[in-house]
Design a protein around this motif. Structure first.
Motif, PDB file in Angstrom:
ATOM      1  N   TYR A  99      51.174  49.224 -69.030  1.00 28.08           N
ATOM      2  CA  TYR A  99      50.712  50.019 -68.111  1.00 28.08           C
ATOM      3  C   TYR A  99      49.024  50.437 -68.516  1.00 28.08           C
ATOM      4  CZ  TYR A  99      49.364  54.191 -65.360  1.00 28.08           C
ATOM      5  OH  TYR A  99      48.680  54.925 -64.681  1.00 28.08           O
ATOM      6  N   LYS A 100      48.942  50.510 -69.892  1.00 30.97           N
ATOM      7  CA  LYS A 100      47.796  51.009 -70.470  1.00 30.97           C
ATOM      8  C   LYS A 100      46.929  49.683 -70.077  1.00 30.97           C
ATOM      9  CE  LYS A 100      48.791  54.649 -73.403  1.00 30.97           C
ATOM     10  NZ  LYS A 100      49.017  55.068 -74.842  1.00 30.97           N
ATOM     11  N   ARG A 102      46.890  47.238 -68.045  1.00 32.65           N
ATOM     12  CA  ARG A 102      46.778  46.972 -66.627  1.00 32.65           C
ATOM     13  C   ARG A 102      45.471  48.263 -66.200  1.00 32.65           C
ATOM     14  NH1 ARG A 102      51.712  47.847 -64.250  1.00 32.65           N
ATOM     15  NH2 ARG A 102      52.976  46.444 -65.470  1.00 32.65           N
ATOM     16  N   GLN A 103      45.640  49.374 -66.536  1.00 31.78           N
ATOM     17  CA  GLN A 103      44.764  50.533 -66.329  1.00 31.78           C
ATOM     18  C   GLN A 103      43.457  50.171 -66.995  1.00 31.78           C
ATOM     19  OE1 GLN A 103      44.709  52.719 -64.239  1.00 31.78           O
ATOM     20  NE2 GLN A 103      46.958  52.077 -63.710  1.00 31.78           N
ATOM     21  N   LYS A 106      41.598  47.238 -64.882  1.00 35.32           N
ATOM     22  CA  LYS A 106      41.027  47.914 -63.718  1.00 35.32           C
ATOM     23  C   LYS A 106      39.789  48.601 -63.878  1.00 35.32           C
ATOM     24  CE  LYS A 106      45.464  48.344 -61.063  1.00 35.32           C
ATOM     25  NZ  LYS A 106      46.362  49.581 -60.480  1.00 35.32           N
ATOM     26  N   ASN A 107      39.745  49.406 -65.133  1.00 37.17           N
ATOM     27  CA  ASN A 107      38.625  49.954 -65.377  1.00 37.17           C
ATOM     28  C   ASN A 107      38.005  49.730 -66.747  1.00 37.17           C
ATOM     29  OD1 ASN A 107      39.260  51.865 -62.979  1.00 37.17           O
ATOM     30  ND2 ASN A 107      40.674  52.943 -64.289  1.00 37.17           N
TER      31      ASN A 107
END
Length: 134
Positions: A99-100, A102-103, A106-107
């Motif tokens: 999850y981290k 992917r985040q 994205k950013n």
């Protein structure tokens, strides 16, 4: 005295630690439930966990009584620890890392320009002074 205590309590670290302890207590119940309902039955398919207390090294004590060092209890504790560690890693840590990632994708982080270090500034000043003297 109370002012120092107030500053200590109002720091973010203390609040974060308190939240971590409370969440850790609740999280323990979840991990123990996963281990007892999924992992222990799987282990029981191959190994009789109730008989581990009987496994051990028997020796005779000073007064003639037989003493057994219950190595089976140690083995059970090690298996339980490894089961809990595996559950925590594969059920919680791996998905959180994904999850981290992917985040972060994205950013993307914007790199801030780094200022020169004190040593670099001193070297630059030295070089300018040498240039002026020449």
């Amino acid at each position: 005295m109370f002012k120092g205590f107030k500053e200590f309590i109002s720091q973010g670290n203390v609040i974060d630690l308190a939240v971590a302890v409370v969440i850790g207590g609740a999280f323990t119940a979840i991990v123990n439930a996963v281990v007892s309902s999924i992992i222990n039955p799987l282990v029981s398919l191959f190994f009789d966990a109730d008989s581990t207390g009987k496994i051990g090294i028997p020796t005779h004590g000073i007064y003639g009584q037989e003493v057994t060092f219950p190595i089976g209890d140690l083995i059970s504790a090690i298996i339980s620890f490894l089961a809990v560690a595996l559950v925590v890693y594969f059920v919680f840590v791996v998905p959180m890392n994904k999850y981290k990632e992917r985040q972060a994708a994205k950013n993307p982080k914007v790199e801030e320009p780094t200022l020169p270090t004190e040593q670099e500034l001193l070297i630059e000043i030295r070089d300018l002074l040498r240039k002026q003297q020449a």
